[in-house]
Design a protein around this motif. Sequence first.
Motif, short mmCIF file in Angstrom:
data_model
loop_
_atom_site.label_atom_id
_atom_site.label_comp_id
_atom_site.label_asym_id
_atom_site.label_seq_id
_atom_site.Cartn_x
_atom_site.Cartn_y
_atom_site.Cartn_z
N ALA A 4 0.83 -1.21 0.00
CA ALA A 4 0.00 0.00 0.00
C ALA A 4 0.87 1.26 0.00
N ALA A 5 2.00 1.21 0.72
CA ALA A 5 2.91 2.37 0.73
C ALA A 5 3.53 2.58 -0.65
N PHE A 6 3.91 1.48 -1.34
CA PHE A 6 4.46 1.61 -2.69
C PHE A 6 3.48 2.28 -3.63
N GLY A 57 -4.75 15.45 0.52
CA GLY A 57 -5.15 14.33 -0.33
C GLY A 57 -4.57 13.02 0.13
N ALA A 58 -3.32 13.04 0.62
CA ALA A 58 -2.69 11.82 1.11
C ALA A 58 -3.42 11.29 2.35
N GLU A 71 -7.06 7.25 4.72
CA GLU A 71 -8.29 6.87 5.44
C GLU A 71 -9.14 5.93 4.61
N ARG A 72 -9.27 6.21 3.31
CA ARG A 72 -10.06 5.32 2.45
C ARG A 72 -9.43 3.93 2.36
N MET A 126 -9.51 -1.79 3.85
CA MET A 126 -8.85 -2.97 4.41
C MET A 126 -9.61 -3.53 5.60
N ASP A 127 -10.15 -2.65 6.45
CA ASP A 127 -10.95 -3.13 7.59
C ASP A 127 -12.22 -3.83 7.12
N SER A 128 -12.85 -3.29 6.08
CA SER A 128 -14.09 -3.92 5.59
C SER A 128 -13.84 -5.29 4.99
#
Length: 265
Positions: free
Chosen positions: A160-162, A207-208, A213-214, A219-221
């Motif tokens: 996700a960081a990449f 924006g970051a 948050e999205r 990922m939690d869902s």
Amino acid sequence: MSAADRGEQAPRGFLHGLNPLVTLAAPLPAMVGMVVVRDLATPALVAVAAIALILIGARPAPRVAAAIVIGIPVAVLVLGFSFSLWADPAALTASPAIVHIGDWRYTQAAALIGLATGLRVGALVSLALILGTSTTAATLVHAAIQHLRLPYRVGYTALAAFRFVPRFAVELELIRSAHRVRGMAEGRGPIAWLRRGLSAVIPLLAGAIRHAERVALAMDSRGFGASDTRTERTIVPYRRRDTVFVIVVLATTIVLFAVGGAIPF
């Protein structure tokens, strides 16, 4: 009409079909060797072999291939000259001078030391590009989770960081376009350039944060972190050809080090 215009995939080399952990591990002995060698021939041979492997095995796009073939030698020359200026002149007084300006002497030994260092850096970059031109971050993460037992929480967090990096580039271009529409892109010089750069920092950070948050909610869902293991949709197998590739690369490394004189026989 090119293959891309016809909707076809560009030809892929055999490196794309290997396990990415193999293309990461096979060049490691040569990379470690580049740290300890001091001659000119060994890193030059290793760099040429690595570039040839990339061109044949990865088949990069023509623009990428040209950047590799031209950029690495140019970088070696620039780094070689830069490193030669850092050589201790007191230890090179016996070497003949190439350039003599006043009390400053640019000696032959300093040039050779700088060139050897530049060649080692070029060889390290060439070896690293074997992995970089033949796989993606997602495939590498999947392979590490499946074969190295990397915790999937760590792997997917890194993935996700990449993926934040290209998104930052897109959002920065959108912010700059919005500034141009509002007339904020006027003016030249370092002050105007700095002002435009600082004006993009706050929207980019906002924006970051929204994107993070999205991603966290998505990922939690999907139950990320709810269990110790997860099933993988993308399987990255380890085949017999991966073992053959490792053996061939290791044998080639030994031969190149022996020909270059790094391994005495």
